[in-house]
Design an enzyme around this catalytic site. Structure first.
Site, PDB file in Angstrom:
ATOM      1  N   ASP A 168      -7.615 -27.987  -8.056  1.00  0.00           N
ATOM      2  CA  ASP A 168      -6.917 -27.005  -8.888  1.00  0.00           C
ATOM      3  C   ASP A 168      -7.855 -25.923  -9.414  1.00  0.00           C
ATOM      4  OD1 ASP A 168      -4.566 -28.218  -8.449  1.00  0.00           O
ATOM      5  OD2 ASP A 168      -4.209 -28.900 -10.489  1.00  0.00           O
ATOM      6  N   ASP A 186       7.056  21.408  -1.543  1.00  0.00           N
ATOM      7  CA  ASP A 186       6.636  20.306  -0.694  1.00  0.00           C
ATOM      8  C   ASP A 186       7.436  19.045  -0.965  1.00  0.00           C
ATOM      9  OD1 ASP A 186       4.815  21.798   0.571  1.00  0.00           O
ATOM     10  OD2 ASP A 186       3.100  21.157  -0.617  1.00  0.00           O
ATOM     11  N   GLY A 239       4.018   9.392   6.294  1.00  0.00           N
ATOM     12  CA  GLY A 239       4.980   8.849   7.238  1.00  0.00           C
ATOM     13  C   GLY A 239       5.636   9.931   8.065  1.00  0.00           C
ATOM     14  N   LEU A 240       5.924  11.078   7.420  1.00  0.00           N
ATOM     15  CA  LEU A 240       6.542  12.184   8.150  1.00  0.00           C
ATOM     16  C   LEU A 240       5.589  12.724   9.211  1.00  0.00           C
ATOM     17  CD1 LEU A 240       8.843  14.192   8.505  1.00  0.00           C
ATOM     18  CD2 LEU A 240       7.810  15.588   6.706  1.00  0.00           C
TER      19      LEU A 240
END
Length: 514
Positions: free
Chosen positions: A36, A277, A412-413
């Site tokens: 533990d 933007d 991502g774009l």
């Protein structure tokens, strides 16, 4: 009990360790077997603390179970006090040690040590980490806070809730402390982070309490309100609008005006979110999961300050499920209350959001599904303890949220466009930059890559588009929509799919983005 590879929360004794590790002058004696002790790594490896947690484990072994484990615990208590000389001693049992039914609190009290001994009764098989942290802090406050003298003036406030291993707690405390100082409100005690038992004794000297993390501090703040008459704040200052509301709330509690300079101060995030933007990000579909405080706040900021559409909202904090259900109803989505990451993964896969805001678990899920993701809540990993100042709360926190949430979408774009244009002759790695003008025209243009012929046995009839897939296609930017249509139809024909659905569209996207 459910066996799992991942878990959002550890057992409750890990929550107690988060409180003990955050404080000074406190030691935690944990009745626990060998094995533990793994919890030490959470603090030294993930949070990069330069010291071990102030925890002594009894580390009994299998052969000790037939002997006197109670004597082993008492000897460990004597040794821990002699070695560390704490101002207060917490005692408890891990989930494994709970099964042998020793009584750590009674055994430690029988030693008559010259410091407060605070027993922790943490039901390891019913509750989890955040409950353990909340209960530990509550028991410490009950045992150590002293009632102020009758008629003594009360000034300033206490900041309650930050612990070790908390998501950006260190930076949030710095940001909110600065905000309060601009209002002329002194901070009496910050607890449990960096507080000592002597500091907890002074909690009653403040006029009110600021609860930064209800999962940890709401129980203790409620007790302080009942016992000492100290009100506490309800607004969580995450996001620009919530920070403004928080400033108004604490100014009212302190009876001070909001300085014009602070009224005029605004986060850059609201303007950035309205900028050119960011405008085309409006309506992006976002899935949110985390602890209740951060999940509810993230949904509010996403919908009201950034213009995103919340398509999923959930939490693993069952004690605060009601708050998340109310927020989900406000955003018109079904709440997801679960501590099973597989359920969360299934929900993300079904919803196909444009962005996931979650924990490190959702970061892995989103990576597998190819969806941008930002971490907003514990549990976290080593990269979520940055060396720089990076709060989630206050005006600077609003700026951090904008940068952290919007930039993954923009990347991502870009990646999407690179994938869509990868096969076009003017978008290859040897093509000159377009700003070179005529110079680029004189350079050789490579031949476009030949398209493979379709197998002869494939159907010659073009695939048709389902209405919902056609609508989804129109969400693709117009300048790449034609390319997306051609790629999807080609993908469908190659696989013998005659009707293109939304699933076919995203399968084609994933295929051509590899």
């Amino acid at each position: 009990m459910q066996l799992t590879l991942w878990t959002y929360e550890g057992p409750p004794h890990v929550g107690a360790m988060r409180v003990a590790t955050a404080m000074r002058g406190v030691h935690y004696l944990l009745h626990a077997p060998q094995g533990d002790t793994y919890a030490d790594l959470l603090f030294t490896m993930i949070e990069r603390l330069p010291r071990r947690p102030p925890v002594t484990y009894t580390t009994f072994q299998a052969r000790d179970l037939g002997a006197d484990t109670a004597g082993l615990f008492q000897q460990a208590a004597r040794d821990a006090y002699a070695r560390f000389q704490p101002q207060a001693l917490l005692v408890g049992a891990s989930c494994t040690a709970e099964l042998i039914q020793d009584d750590p609190g009674g055994l430690a009290q029988a030693l008559d040590l010259p410091v407060p001994v605070i027993p922790l009764e943490l039901p390891a098989y019913q509750r989890k980490e955040n409950y353990g942290a909340s209960e530990t802090f509550y028991q410490l406050v009950r045992a150590l806070a002293r009632r102020p003298a009758e008629g003594a003036p009360r000034r300033g406030c206490n900041l309650l809730g930050p612990t070790a291993l908390g998501f950006r707690h260190r930076d949030d405390v710095q940001e909110i402390t600065g905000l309060l100082l601009q209002l002329g409100i002194a901070v009496n005690v910050v607890a449990p982070l960096e507080a000592s038992p002597a500091d907890l004794a002074r909690l009653g000297e403040a006029a009110f309490n600021v609860v930064l993390y209800p999962e940890v501090a709401q129980q203790a703040a409620g007790w302080l309100q009942r016992q000492f008459g100290q009100p506490f704040t309800r607004t969580i200052p995450i996001g620009a609008k919530a920070t403004q509301a928080f400033v108004a709330e604490v100014a009212a509690l302190a009876g001070v005006p909001v300085p014009p300079a602070l009224q005029a101060r605004a986060s850059r995030a609201p303007w950035y979110s309205q900028s050119v933007d960011a405008t085309y990000l409006t309506g992006k579909r976002v899935f949110i999961f985390g602890d209740a405080t951060h999940a509810v706040a993230a949904a509010r900021v996403a919908a009201e300050e950034l213009g995103f559409a919340v398509v999923g909202l959930g939490t693993y904090s069952r004690e605060f499920a009601r708050d998340v259900r109310e927020a989900a109803a406000h955003h018109g989505v079904a709440p997801l209350i679960t501590d099973d990451y597989l359920e969360v993964e299934a929900a993300v896969a079904a919803l196909q959001p444009d962005l996931v805001l979650g924990t490190q678990m959702e970061r892995h899920i989103a990576k597998r599904l190819g969806i941008p993701c930002a971490v907003i809540s514990a549990p976290v990993h080593v990269q979520d303890f940055p060396a720089r100042h990076s709060p989630q709360m206050g005006y600077e926190g609003a700026n951090v949220l904008f940068d952290t949430w919007v930039h993954p979408l923009m990347m991502g774009l870009e990646e999407h466009l690179l994938g869509m244009f990868r096969g076009d002759f003017e978008f290859h790695e040897d093509a000159p930059a377009s700003h070179l003008g005529h110079a680029s025209a004189s350079m050789a243009v490579p031949e476009p890559e030949p398209q493979p012929d379709l197998p002869e046995d494939l159907p010659t009839m073009a695939a048709t588009w389902a209405p919902e897939a056609e609508r989804e296609l129109h969400r693709v930017p117009f300048f790449v929509r034609g390319k997306a249509r051609r790629n999807t139809e080609r993908f469908a024909v190659e696989r013998g799919v005659m009707t293109i659905t939304v699933e076919t569209l995203y399968e084609a996207k994933a295929h051509f983005s590899r």
